[in-house]
Design a protein around this motif. Structure first.
Motif, PDB file in Angstrom:
ATOM      1  N   ASN A 197     -21.937  27.604 -32.486  1.00  0.00           N
ATOM      2  CA  ASN A 197     -20.934  28.667 -32.597  1.00  0.00           C
ATOM      3  C   ASN A 197     -21.445  29.826 -33.444  1.00  0.00           C
ATOM      4  N   LEU A 198     -22.147  29.498 -34.516  1.00  0.00           N
ATOM      5  CA  LEU A 198     -22.703  30.543 -35.382  1.00  0.00           C
ATOM      6  C   LEU A 198     -23.688  31.409 -34.616  1.00  0.00           C
ATOM      7  N   MET A 232     -23.467  35.401 -33.733  1.00  0.00           N
ATOM      8  CA  MET A 232     -24.523  36.316 -34.167  1.00  0.00           C
ATOM      9  C   MET A 232     -25.133  37.039 -32.972  1.00  0.00           C
ATOM     10  N   ARG A 233     -25.351  36.326 -31.872  1.00  0.00           N
ATOM     11  CA  ARG A 233     -25.918  36.953 -30.675  1.00  0.00           C
ATOM     12  C   ARG A 233     -25.004  38.062 -30.152  1.00  0.00           C
ATOM     13  N   ALA A 234     -23.709  37.803 -30.136  1.00  0.00           N
ATOM     14  CA  ALA A 234     -22.759  38.821 -29.682  1.00  0.00           C
ATOM     15  C   ALA A 234     -22.828  40.064 -30.567  1.00  0.00           C
ATOM     16  N   LEU A 235     -22.960  39.869 -31.871  1.00  0.00           N
ATOM     17  CA  LEU A 235     -23.066  41.010 -32.777  1.00  0.00           C
ATOM     18  C   LEU A 235     -24.375  41.764 -32.576  1.00  0.00           C
ATOM     19  N   PHE A 236     -25.472  41.041 -32.335  1.00  0.00           N
ATOM     20  CA  PHE A 236     -26.769  41.689 -32.100  1.00  0.00           C
ATOM     21  C   PHE A 236     -26.715  42.610 -30.887  1.00  0.00           C
ATOM     22  N   VAL A 255     -19.311  37.975 -39.572  1.00  0.00           N
ATOM     23  CA  VAL A 255     -18.813  36.758 -38.942  1.00  0.00           C
ATOM     24  C   VAL A 255     -17.771  36.084 -39.831  1.00  0.00           C
ATOM     25  N   PHE A 256     -18.014  36.021 -41.117  1.00  0.00           N
ATOM     26  CA  PHE A 256     -17.110  35.304 -42.028  1.00  0.00           C
ATOM     27  C   PHE A 256     -15.805  36.056 -42.262  1.00  0.00           C
TER      28      PHE A 256
END
Length: 74
Positions: A32-33, A37-41, A56-57
């Motif tokens: 999930n992490l 992170m991939r979506a944000l990249f 994310v947090f």
């Protein structure tokens, strides 16, 4: 050799970084992490991994769309 060094640094950071541990605890799994992170990249430019973990947090808001090229090519 470089891959092993990168893995060692990554594992050390995961053990020592409280922010990483908090994000992982919130999301429940590394899968999930990494998906978050991939979506944000794909959508944003970040200056540090700390900024990604904070996004994310704590969450984030998209303020506006930045156009990278203007005027459009003809």
């Amino acid at each position: 050799m470089l891959m092993m060094l990168a893995f060692l640094v990554d594992q050390t950071q995961q053990l020592a970084c409280q922010l990483f541990q908090a994000v992982l605890g919130k999301l429940g799994s590394k899968r999930n992490l990494w998906e978050q992170m991939r979506a944000l990249f794909y959508a944003y430019k970040f200056d540090s991994m700390e900024d990604i973990f904070k996004a994310v947090f704590y969450g984030f808001k998209r303020k506006h769309l930045d156009i990278l090229e203007y005027p459009p090519p003809s």
